[in-house]
Enzyme design. Structure first.
Site, PDB file in Angstrom:
ATOM      1  N   PRO A  32       0.786  -1.228   0.000  1.00 17.63           N
ATOM      2  CA  PRO A  32       0.000   0.000   0.000  1.00 17.63           C
ATOM      3  C   PRO A  32       0.821   1.283   0.000  1.00 17.63           C
ATOM      4  CG  PRO A  32      -0.876  -1.529   1.608  1.00 17.63           C
ATOM      5  CD  PRO A  32       0.359  -2.163   1.032  1.00 17.63           C
ATOM      6  N   ASN A  33       0.406   2.195  -0.832  1.00 17.69           N
ATOM      7  CA  ASN A  33       0.915   3.571  -0.926  1.00 17.69           C
ATOM      8  C   ASN A  33       2.275   3.690  -1.603  1.00 17.69           C
ATOM      9  OD1 ASN A  33      -1.372   4.742   0.462  1.00 17.69           O
ATOM     10  ND2 ASN A  33      -0.560   3.783   2.303  1.00 17.69           N
ATOM     11  N   ARG A  40       5.221  11.135  -2.343  1.00 16.27           N
ATOM     12  CA  ARG A  40       4.818  10.846  -0.961  1.00 16.27           C
ATOM     13  C   ARG A  40       5.977  11.129   0.001  1.00 16.27           C
ATOM     14  NH1 ARG A  40       4.483   4.738   1.482  1.00 16.27           N
ATOM     15  NH2 ARG A  40       3.579   5.302   3.490  1.00 16.27           N
ATOM     16  N   TYR A  48      10.987   9.228   2.034  1.00 11.14           N
ATOM     17  CA  TYR A  48      11.116   8.151   1.035  1.00 11.14           C
ATOM     18  C   TYR A  48      11.926   8.539  -0.201  1.00 11.14           C
ATOM     19  CZ  TYR A  48       7.465   6.084   3.897  1.00 11.14           C
ATOM     20  OH  TYR A  48       6.757   5.566   4.965  1.00 11.14           O
ATOM     21  N   ASN A  98       8.200  -5.291   0.252  1.00  8.31           N
ATOM     22  CA  ASN A  98       7.959  -4.111   1.066  1.00  8.31           C
ATOM     23  C   ASN A  98       6.449  -4.023   1.219  1.00  8.31           C
ATOM     24  OD1 ASN A  98       7.625  -1.689   2.317  1.00  8.31           O
ATOM     25  ND2 ASN A  98       8.943  -0.513   0.939  1.00  8.31           N
ATOM     26  N   ALA A 103       2.596  -0.325   5.265  1.00  7.23           N
ATOM     27  CA  ALA A 103       2.019  -0.347   6.612  1.00  7.23           C
ATOM     28  C   ALA A 103       1.437  -1.716   6.987  1.00  7.23           C
ATOM     29  CB  ALA A 103       0.942   0.724   6.725  1.00  7.23           C
ATOM     30  N   GLU A 162      12.385  -9.104   3.768  1.00  7.30           N
ATOM     31  CA  GLU A 162      11.540  -7.948   4.114  1.00  7.30           C
ATOM     32  C   GLU A 162      12.361  -6.694   3.870  1.00  7.30           C
ATOM     33  OE1 GLU A 162      10.238  -7.973   8.196  1.00  7.30           O
ATOM     34  OE2 GLU A 162       9.668  -5.847   8.131  1.00  7.30           O
ATOM     35  N   HIS A 192      12.375  -2.273   3.701  1.00  7.80           N
ATOM     36  CA  HIS A 192      11.759  -0.952   3.921  1.00  7.80           C
ATOM     37  C   HIS A 192      12.711   0.136   3.453  1.00  7.80           C
ATOM     38  CE1 HIS A 192       8.608  -2.829   6.212  1.00  7.80           C
ATOM     39  NE2 HIS A 192       9.548  -3.530   6.813  1.00  7.80           N
ATOM     40  N   ARG A 211      11.825   5.516  13.471  1.00  3.53           N
ATOM     41  CA  ARG A 211      10.588   6.281  13.292  1.00  3.53           C
ATOM     42  C   ARG A 211       9.606   5.992  14.437  1.00  3.53           C
ATOM     43  NH1 ARG A 211       8.545   5.528   7.345  1.00  3.53           N
ATOM     44  NH2 ARG A 211       7.253   7.325   7.978  1.00  3.53           N
TER      45      ARG A 211
HETATM   46  C1  DQA Z   1       7.755   1.515   4.604  1.00  2.00           C
HETATM   47  C2  DQA Z   1       7.664   1.815   6.093  1.00  2.00           C
HETATM   48  C3  DQA Z   1       6.250   1.592   6.599  1.00  2.00           C
HETATM   49  O1  DQA Z   1       6.183   1.874   7.993  1.00  2.00           O
HETATM   50  C4  DQA Z   1       5.291   2.522   5.873  1.00  2.00           C
HETATM   51  O2  DQA Z   1       3.967   2.285   6.302  1.00  2.00           O
HETATM   52  C5  DQA Z   1       5.392   2.418   4.401  1.00  2.00           C
HETATM   53  C6  DQA Z   1       6.729   2.312   3.799  1.00  2.00           C
HETATM   54  C7  DQA Z   1       9.141   1.841   4.024  1.00  2.00           C
HETATM   55  O3  DQA Z   1       9.418   1.408   2.903  1.00  2.00           O
HETATM   56  O4  DQA Z   1       9.942   2.536   4.663  1.00  2.00           O
HETATM   57  O5  DQA Z   1       4.411   2.475   3.679  1.00  2.00           O
HETATM   58  O6  DQA Z   1       7.526   0.133   4.409  1.00  2.00           O
END
Ligand code: DQA
Length: 153
Positions: free
Chosen positions: A10-11, A18, A23, A79, A82, A103, A105, A112
């Site tokens: 997501p996102n 964003r 990021y 990735n 959230a 995994e 990020h 954070r």
């Molecule tokens: C993320 C970190 C997550 O906490 C966040 O919700 C994201 C992006 C990252 O790539 O740093 O959507 O996975």
């Protein structure tokens, strides 16, 4: 040629616009280019997918499990955005599909908010990487090759 699957949750389609301070300014297309280049260097083909839907990620992880079992895929870089911090269903999918998974990020989630310090993915991941920006996807592909002992073919 074997494949590696790169899944973004997501996102992450909003990369580039964003929260650039967190990021960076690179887009999802840049991530996909980085993954293709890293995979090519390792003699692999990267398949990159993004969705905002938990169930779609679960279906793709199940499919990856089948392809890994058939020797066509080496594993997954995920990735989960959230969903990392909330999804027991993703945890169960990775475990159930027995898929080798890194995994990843983009940001250092541990530096954070406290709610980002918990991951349902980490206990079922082969390794966890965070905070290396978008270039880290390429490093995660290299790490996946290393932890799986996958030879390029
Ligand atoms: C993320 C970190 C997550 O906490 C966040 O919700 C994201 C992006 C990252 O790539 O740093 O959507 O996975």
């Amino acid at each position: 040629m074997k494949t590696v699957l790169v899944l973004n949750g997501p996102n992450l389609n909003l990369l580039g616009t964003r929260e650039p301070a967190v990021y960076g300014s690179e887009t999802l297309a840049d991530v996909e280019r980085i993954c293709q280049e890293a995979a090519q260097r390792l003699g692999l083909e990267a398949q990159c997918r993004q969705t905002n839907h938990e169930g779609q990620l679960i279906d793709w992880i199940h499919e990856a499990g089948r392809l890994c079992a058939q020797g066509e895929m080496i594993g997954v870089v995920l990735n989960a955005g959230a969903l990392t911090h909330t999804s027991i269903a993703l945890h169960d999918a990775i475990k159930g599909a027995s898929v080798p998974l890194i995994e990843y990020h983009i940001s250092n989630v541990h530096a954070r908010e406290a709610f980002r310090h918990t991951s349902w993915i980490s206990p079922v991941a082969r390794a966890v990487m965070a905070g290396l920006g978008v270039k880290g996807y390429g490093l995660a592909i290299t790490a996946l090759v290393q932890v799986t002992g996958a030879a390029s073919a």
